[in-house]
Write a protein that holds these residues in place. Structure first.
Motif, mmCIF file in Angstrom:
data_model
loop_
_atom_site.group_PDB
_atom_site.id
_atom_site.type_symbol
_atom_site.label_atom_id
_atom_site.label_comp_id
_atom_site.label_asym_id
_atom_site.label_seq_id
_atom_site.Cartn_x
_atom_site.Cartn_y
_atom_site.Cartn_z
ATOM 1 N N VAL A 1 0.730 -1.080 0.003
ATOM 2 C CA VAL A 1 -0.104 0.036 -0.084
ATOM 3 C C VAL A 1 1.045 1.358 0.190
ATOM 4 O O VAL A 1 1.965 1.336 0.800
ATOM 5 N N GLN B 1 -6.678 2.216 6.520
ATOM 6 C CA GLN B 1 -5.519 1.584 6.387
ATOM 7 C C GLN B 1 -4.582 2.476 7.169
ATOM 8 O O GLN B 1 -3.528 2.000 7.824
ATOM 9 N N HIS C 1 -3.042 -4.330 3.073
ATOM 10 C CA HIS C 1 -4.021 -4.779 2.205
ATOM 11 C C HIS C 1 -5.387 -5.212 3.149
ATOM 12 O O HIS C 1 -6.545 -5.271 2.442
#
Length: 195
Positions: free
Chosen positions: A22, A31, A53
């Motif tokens: 990411v 996240q 993820h």
């Protein structure tokens, strides 16, 4: 160009993910929230960014990792690292073995234990306490059902308390899981020409 590392070393290789990590500047709020609690609390590694993820898993994984490896009380940090090293050696996780060997050496202000392990292998000539810790973590990593009451007694005979034994079980088990994730998600690499 880089090449995969196959030898245990205290020199930490780079870790090259197979799944694109990411990107922090593209991360979702969930996240970013899960990434706030990283194991080292210093930087977010490619490994952790790859784990991002799966936000729900990462949100649980990092606090669990921190609690097992860094909480005060129980087994010393260096001895927890020794449990992680044993698991990583059994699982042939070059990256984790290097990271935790480096941490162990820094915590102990000595490379003696790690140098012996990497030069002499699984049956290195260590102190009685380190030998018992390494042997137990090795057995847990190789075949958990093989760990016996006699193995626990051997830990008690070198002075480990029940709290320390639990810490050893947790650190070794954590790395049985973490090593397998690292193997599937990427490879330890070093730049061409690096020793």
């Amino acid at each position: 160009m880089s090449r995969v590392v196959h030898k245990f070393t205290r020199r930490v290789p780079e870790w090259q993910p197979r799944v694109a990590p990411v990107k922090l500047d593209e991360a979702t709020p969930a996240q970013l929230d899960a990434l706030k609690v990283t194991p080292s609390n210093t930087k977010v590694s490619a490994y952790v960014l790859t784990l991002a993820h799966d936000v729900e898993s990462l949100a649980v994984r990092s606090p669990l990792f921190n609690a097992i490896m860094y909480d005060a009380g129980g087994m010393s940090r260096a001895e927890r690292e020794l449990g992680a090293i044993a698991a990583s050696m059994i699982n042939r996780c070059i990256y984790c073995a290097a990271v935790h060997a480096d941490r162990h050496a820094k915590l102990e202000n000595s490379t003696d234990v790690i140098d012996k392990l990497f030069a002499q292998g699984m049956d290195a000539d260590l102190s009685p306490r380190d030998t018992a810790i390494f042997a137990f973590a090795r057995k847990l990593s190789d075949a958990p059902p093989e760990a016996s009451p006699e193995d626990v007694a051997a830990l008690r005979n070198v002075g480990l308390t029940d709290e320390e034994i639990l810490d050893l079980i947790l650190s070794s088990s954590l790395f049985g899981w973490a090593n397998r994730l690292m193997h599937v998600l990427g490879d330890p690499v070093r730049p061409e020409g690096a020793a």
